[in-house]
Design an enzyme around this catalytic site. Structure first.
Site, mmCIF file in Angstrom:
data_model
loop_
_atom_site.group_PDB
_atom_site.id
_atom_site.type_symbol
_atom_site.label_atom_id
_atom_site.label_comp_id
_atom_site.label_asym_id
_atom_site.label_seq_id
_atom_site.Cartn_x
_atom_site.Cartn_y
_atom_site.Cartn_z
ATOM 1 C CB THR A 158 -1.097 0.050 1.267
ATOM 2 O OG1 THR A 158 -1.571 -1.137 1.275
ATOM 3 C CG2 THR A 158 -1.855 1.195 1.307
ATOM 4 C CG ASP A 181 -1.496 -7.106 -2.356
ATOM 5 O OD1 ASP A 181 -2.232 -6.208 -2.119
ATOM 6 O OD2 ASP A 181 -1.329 -8.086 -1.434
ATOM 7 C CB SER A 182 2.751 -8.183 0.967
ATOM 8 O OG SER A 182 1.622 -8.331 2.115
ATOM 9 C CB SER A 183 -1.784 -11.501 -1.265
ATOM 10 O OG SER A 183 -2.380 -10.389 -0.467
ATOM 11 C CG ASP A 236 -2.411 -8.035 3.464
ATOM 12 O OD1 ASP A 236 -2.676 -7.019 4.218
ATOM 13 O OD2 ASP A 236 -2.949 -7.926 2.159
ATOM 14 C CB THR A 253 0.852 -11.533 14.801
ATOM 15 O OG1 THR A 253 1.508 -12.906 14.991
ATOM 16 C CG2 THR A 253 -0.450 -12.094 13.757
ATOM 17 C CB THR A 290 -1.481 -21.973 21.904
ATOM 18 O OG1 THR A 290 -2.817 -21.566 22.221
ATOM 19 C CG2 THR A 290 -0.612 -20.427 22.031
ATOM 20 C CD GLN A 291 -7.314 -23.129 17.715
ATOM 21 O OE1 GLN A 291 -8.327 -22.572 17.889
ATOM 22 N NE2 GLN A 291 -7.304 -24.399 17.118
ATOM 23 C CB CYS A 292 -4.015 -18.439 23.265
ATOM 24 S SG CYS A 292 -5.205 -19.571 23.879
#
Ligand code: ASP
Length: 361
Positions: A18, A62-64, A95, A171, A282-284
């Site tokens: 961006t 685009d970083s995707s 991203d 993240t 972990t998903q946490c």
């Protein structure tokens, strides 16, 4: 750009995202523009007391669309220019920035100079852009020195808004806010306000004098599997048997727990016995895996699953690609996944330092 050779110097690597995009008047979509567009909109860059050179991906992406091949290209650019510059700023879409920063933290062994990733949520040409401040601050950090003349932050970092974060701890946590990134399990390396406060004790200390050793191989036979109540046996067993697959980052519940179903534990055990590396994270959003805490975690340990400690998904995936890229056998990959190569996980022995670091916030 300034060309005073006595000034600190920085190489700006523009990959896309961006920060350098412009709105297509016909479709209304954001499209990549060139590096000149950036400099035109930030005349302040000329006032910075440093030499700024630039390289740009052609075309910017685009970083995707980022790939391990492009991580290698970035590592090569930094390696080729390593002795000519005090630091590096990588302009990158937000991203997948955390993946690229994590990958480079492993690829650039013995890094002793700053590699600062930044980008923006609004394009540079937009009135309220966050890109201008991010870029200027990133350059300042990339050229900042300690009183003894060594770089303030000799690591791969992400700078977004007012926080400098370790790249492989980061993240993307918000799709809209300027403060887009979080490092849930490691404190900021610096806070940006009127002054830039560096928390020196949190920053990696490398052995001095070792030459930069770049690594250019990533093996992509890796997948992320997120568990959820009701996950189907047929799907899990198919994934675990995928031809050529070498490693799974398994996102489990809480401190590393998974269903106690017989079919699940059997499928996991058979996979690890065949040499599949399964990393438990972990998903946490924050906290660490501890498979000894509950029976539902212990059974994974006994089935040959390896702890990912408090790793981010991005760090676990790229570290596995990096280790398998070296051709290490599964046992060695498992052993190295339980070691911190670039500050990406908190081992029990690091905890006192981390707690102390958190206290001087
Ligand atoms: N889609 C963009 C990208 O990651 C978003 C950004 O630049 O922040 O390239």
């Amino acid at each position: 750009m300034t060309t005073d050779l006595a000034s600190p110097s920085v190489l700006l690597i523009y990959t896309g995202g961006t920060i350098g995009m412009i709105r297509n008047p016909e479709t209304g979509a954001l499209e990549s523009f060139t590096f000149e567009h950036l400099t035109r909109h930030i005349p302040e860059l000329k006032q910075m007391r440093c030499r700024i050179d630039s390289i740009q991906f052609n075309p910017p992406i685009d970083s995707s669309d980022m790939t391990p091949a492009l991580w290698v290209k970035l590592a090569q650019i930094i390696y080729d220019n390593y002795n000519q510059y005090d630091g590096f700023v990588v302009l990158h879409g937000s991203d997948t920035m955390a993946y690229t920063a994590s990958a480079l933290s492993f690829a650039l062994e013995n890094l002793a100079k700053p590699v600062i990733f930044t980008g923006s949520q609004l394009p540079i040409g937009v009135l309220r852009t966050d890109g201008k401040e991010n870029l200027i601050t990133a350059i300042e950090i990339a050229t900042s020195k300690r009183p003894d003349g060594t770089p303030s932050v000799p690591e791969v970092c992400i700078l977004f808004q007012n926080q400098l974060l370790r790249g492989n701890r980061t993240t993307k946590a918000n799709a809209e806010k300027f403060n887009a990134f979080k490092s849930h399990n490691y404190p900021n390396l610096a806070d940006v306000g009127v002054y830039i406060n560096y928390y020196t004790r949190r920053i990696l200390h490398r052995q001095a004098g070792l030459p930069l050793k770049p690594h250019f191989l990533f093996d992509t036979n890796v997948i992320v599997l997120t568990l959820f109540p009701g996950i189907q046996e047929r799907i899990v067993t198919e994934v675990l048997k995928t031809e050529g697959l070498k490693a799974i980052v398994m996102k489990t519940f809480g401190t590393g727990n998974a269903p106690q179903r017989e079919w699940f534990v059997r499928a996991v055990r058979e996979a690890t016995q065949r040499g599949m590396v399964i990393i438990n994270i972990t998903q946490c959003l924050s906290g660490s895996v501890d498979m000894k805490r509950y029976e539902n975690g212990r059974q994974l340990l006994e089935a040959g699953v390896t702890s990912g400690y408090d790793s981010t998904v991005e760090a676990a995936v790229t570290k596995l690609m990096f280790l398998f890229g070296h051709g290490y056998p599964p046992e060695e990959v498992r052993r190295l996944m339980n070691q911190s190569l670039a500050g990406e996980i908190t081992l029990e022995s690091d905890l006192p330092l981390q707690q102390e670091a958190t206290l001087d916030l």
